[in-house]
Design a protein around this motif. Structure first.
Motif, PDB file in Angstrom:
ATOM      1  N   ASP A  20       0.662  -1.243   0.180  1.00 30.52           N
ATOM      2  CA  ASP A  20       0.065  -0.070  -0.095  1.00 30.52           C
ATOM      3  C   ASP A  20       0.785   1.356  -0.022  1.00 30.52           C
ATOM      4  O   ASP A  20       2.182   1.205   0.163  1.00 30.52           O
ATOM      5  N   ALA A  21       0.416   2.369  -0.007  1.00 29.59           N
ATOM      6  CA  ALA A  21       1.155   3.752  -0.167  1.00 29.59           C
ATOM      7  C   ALA A  21       1.750   4.007   0.955  1.00 29.59           C
ATOM      8  O   ALA A  21       2.980   4.572   0.852  1.00 29.59           O
ATOM      9  N   ILE A  22       1.439   3.738   2.371  1.00 30.17           N
ATOM     10  CA  ILE A  22       1.981   3.672   3.369  1.00 30.17           C
ATOM     11  C   ILE A  22       3.111   3.121   3.385  1.00 30.17           C
ATOM     12  O   ILE A  22       4.481   3.629   3.862  1.00 30.17           O
ATOM     13  N   ALA A  48      -0.072  14.041  -9.416  1.00 34.10           N
ATOM     14  CA  ALA A  48       1.164  13.145  -8.954  1.00 34.10           C
ATOM     15  C   ALA A  48       1.999  13.338  -7.812  1.00 34.10           C
ATOM     16  O   ALA A  48       2.055  14.714  -7.383  1.00 34.10           O
ATOM     17  N   PRO A  49       2.269  12.372  -7.228  1.00 39.10           N
ATOM     18  CA  PRO A  49       3.288  12.838  -5.808  1.00 39.10           C
ATOM     19  C   PRO A  49       4.499  13.633  -6.527  1.00 39.10           C
ATOM     20  O   PRO A  49       4.958  13.251  -7.670  1.00 39.10           O
ATOM     21  N   LYS A  50       4.922  14.588  -5.750  1.00 34.74           N
ATOM     22  CA  LYS A  50       6.037  15.356  -5.946  1.00 34.74           C
ATOM     23  C   LYS A  50       7.285  14.597  -6.573  1.00 34.74           C
ATOM     24  O   LYS A  50       8.005  14.836  -7.540  1.00 34.74           O
ATOM     25  N   SER A  51       7.559  13.498  -5.770  1.00 37.16           N
ATOM     26  CA  SER A  51       8.778  12.709  -6.150  1.00 37.16           C
ATOM     27  C   SER A  51       8.760  11.483  -7.158  1.00 37.16           C
ATOM     28  O   SER A  51       9.676  11.118  -7.553  1.00 37.16           O
ATOM     29  N   ALA A  52       7.298  11.531  -7.784  1.00 33.23           N
ATOM     30  CA  ALA A  52       7.145  10.405  -9.031  1.00 33.23           C
ATOM     31  C   ALA A  52       7.857  11.037 -10.184  1.00 33.23           C
ATOM     32  O   ALA A  52       7.836  11.996 -10.677  1.00 33.23           O
ATOM     33  N   ILE A 103       2.466  -0.345  -5.997  1.00 31.35           N
ATOM     34  CA  ILE A 103       1.738   0.499  -5.085  1.00 31.35           C
ATOM     35  C   ILE A 103       0.080   0.186  -5.472  1.00 31.35           C
ATOM     36  O   ILE A 103      -0.222   0.632  -6.338  1.00 31.35           O
ATOM     37  N   GLU A 104      -0.493  -0.558  -4.634  1.00 33.08           N
ATOM     38  CA  GLU A 104      -1.807  -0.872  -4.822  1.00 33.08           C
ATOM     39  C   GLU A 104      -2.656   0.458  -3.889  1.00 33.08           C
ATOM     40  O   GLU A 104      -3.294  -0.104  -2.656  1.00 33.08           O
ATOM     41  N   ALA A 105      -2.944   1.580  -4.787  1.00 32.45           N
ATOM     42  CA  ALA A 105      -3.929   2.281  -4.014  1.00 32.45           C
ATOM     43  C   ALA A 105      -4.254   3.365  -5.101  1.00 32.45           C
ATOM     44  O   ALA A 105      -3.380   3.617  -6.100  1.00 32.45           O
ATOM     45  N   PRO A 106      -5.456   4.023  -5.114  1.00 34.68           N
ATOM     46  CA  PRO A 106      -5.636   5.038  -6.101  1.00 34.68           C
ATOM     47  C   PRO A 106      -4.930   6.110  -5.994  1.00 34.68           C
ATOM     48  O   PRO A 106      -4.113   6.519  -5.066  1.00 34.68           O
ATOM     49  N   VAL A 107      -4.689   6.951  -7.092  1.00 38.71           N
ATOM     50  CA  VAL A 107      -3.444   7.994  -7.215  1.00 38.71           C
ATOM     51  C   VAL A 107      -3.845   8.896  -6.070  1.00 38.71           C
ATOM     52  O   VAL A 107      -2.735   9.517  -5.838  1.00 38.71           O
ATOM     53  N   ALA A 108      -5.042   9.321  -5.938  1.00 33.51           N
ATOM     54  CA  ALA A 108      -5.451  10.550  -4.861  1.00 33.51           C
ATOM     55  C   ALA A 108      -4.892   9.955  -3.567  1.00 33.51           C
ATOM     56  O   ALA A 108      -4.020  10.780  -2.800  1.00 33.51           O
ATOM     57  N   THR A 109      -4.737   8.578  -3.051  1.00 34.51           N
ATOM     58  CA  THR A 109      -4.290   8.357  -1.877  1.00 34.51           C
ATOM     59  C   THR A 109      -2.810   8.335  -1.908  1.00 34.51           C
ATOM     60  O   THR A 109      -2.265   8.722  -0.966  1.00 34.51           O
ATOM     61  N   ILE A 110      -2.180   7.671  -3.067  1.00 35.33           N
ATOM     62  CA  ILE A 110      -0.791   7.925  -3.095  1.00 35.33           C
ATOM     63  C   ILE A 110      -0.177   9.423  -3.061  1.00 35.33           C
ATOM     64  O   ILE A 110       0.966   9.526  -2.285  1.00 35.33           O
ATOM     65  N   CYS A 111      -0.752  10.201  -3.866  1.00 33.57           N
ATOM     66  CA  CYS A 111      -0.328  11.663  -3.731  1.00 33.57           C
ATOM     67  C   CYS A 111      -0.710  12.072  -2.159  1.00 33.57           C
ATOM     68  O   CYS A 111       0.360  12.843  -1.795  1.00 33.57           O
ATOM     69  N   LYS A 112      -1.701  11.968  -1.594  1.00 33.04           N
ATOM     70  CA  LYS A 112      -2.074  12.295  -0.144  1.00 33.04           C
ATOM     71  C   LYS A 112      -0.777  11.698   0.755  1.00 33.04           C
ATOM     72  O   LYS A 112      -0.257  12.620   1.631  1.00 33.04           O
ATOM     73  N   CYS A 113      -0.646  10.562   0.514  1.00 31.05           N
ATOM     74  CA  CYS A 113       0.415   9.895   1.480  1.00 31.05           C
ATOM     75  C   CYS A 113       1.878  10.555   1.279  1.00 31.05           C
ATOM     76  O   CYS A 113       2.709  10.690   2.267  1.00 31.05           O
ATOM     77  N   PHE A 114       2.335  10.676  -0.018  1.00 33.83           N
ATOM     78  CA  PHE A 114       3.629  11.089  -0.206  1.00 33.83           C
ATOM     79  C   PHE A 114       3.918  12.427  -0.251  1.00 33.83           C
ATOM     80  O   PHE A 114       4.899  12.954   0.183  1.00 33.83           O
ATOM     81  N   ASP A 115       2.692  13.538  -0.372  1.00 32.13           N
ATOM     82  CA  ASP A 115       2.904  14.665  -0.258  1.00 32.13           C
ATOM     83  C   ASP A 115       2.744  15.274   1.343  1.00 32.13           C
ATOM     84  O   ASP A 115       2.702  16.380   1.436  1.00 32.13           O
ATOM     85  N   ASP A 116       2.432  14.478   1.971  1.00 36.64           N
ATOM     86  CA  ASP A 116       2.126  14.888   3.484  1.00 36.64           C
ATOM     87  C   ASP A 116       3.291  15.283   4.273  1.00 36.64           C
ATOM     88  O   ASP A 116       4.581  14.423   3.951  1.00 36.64           O
TER      89      ASP A 116
END
Length: 116
Positions: A20-22, A48-52, A103-116
């Motif tokens: 998962d994204a976490i 997109a996540p900033k680091s992608a 990474i099994e998660a919708p892109v919105a979840t990934i963005c939220k996780c990585f950009d926090d």
């Protein structure tokens, strides 16, 4: 007989490492790795996540070896919902990459996780 895309994805998934994204964020923070977004450029520009790094699925086996020549590099792949990431990970395994994770998660979840 045609095989449905969902059936093919489920078949491919059995041979892939998926998290998962976490978990992906924790792994990228503690180790060396790279986050690849295999969506199309216009999708990546919208969210997109900033680091992608954006490498579309159709170009992954052509472009990634130039950017990541070490086949043992930890690679995390994501897309909008997971299907393209599964296909990309399978292809990377085929060409010799040994440490590929989806990474099994919708892109919105990934963005939220990585950009926090």
């Amino acid at each position: 007989m045609l095989v449905s895309t969902q059936s093919l994805i489920q078949s491919i998934k059995k041979s892939l490492r998926c998290i998962d994204a976490i978990q992906a964020k924790q792994a990228l923070v503690t180790g060396e790795g790279i986050l690849i977004d295999v969506r199309e450029p216009h999708e990546h520009q919208q969210q997109a996540p900033k680091s992608a790094i954006n490498i579309p699925r159709g170009m992954i086996e052509f472009m990634l070896p130039q950017k990541v020549p070490n086949p043992d590099t930890q690679i995390f792949i994501h897309c909008a919902m997971g299907g393209r990431a599964m296909f990309a990970a399978e292809q990377l395994n085929r060409i010799g990459y040994t440490n590929v994770t989806v990474i099994e998660a919708p892109v919105a979840t990934i963005c939220k996780c990585f950009d926090d």
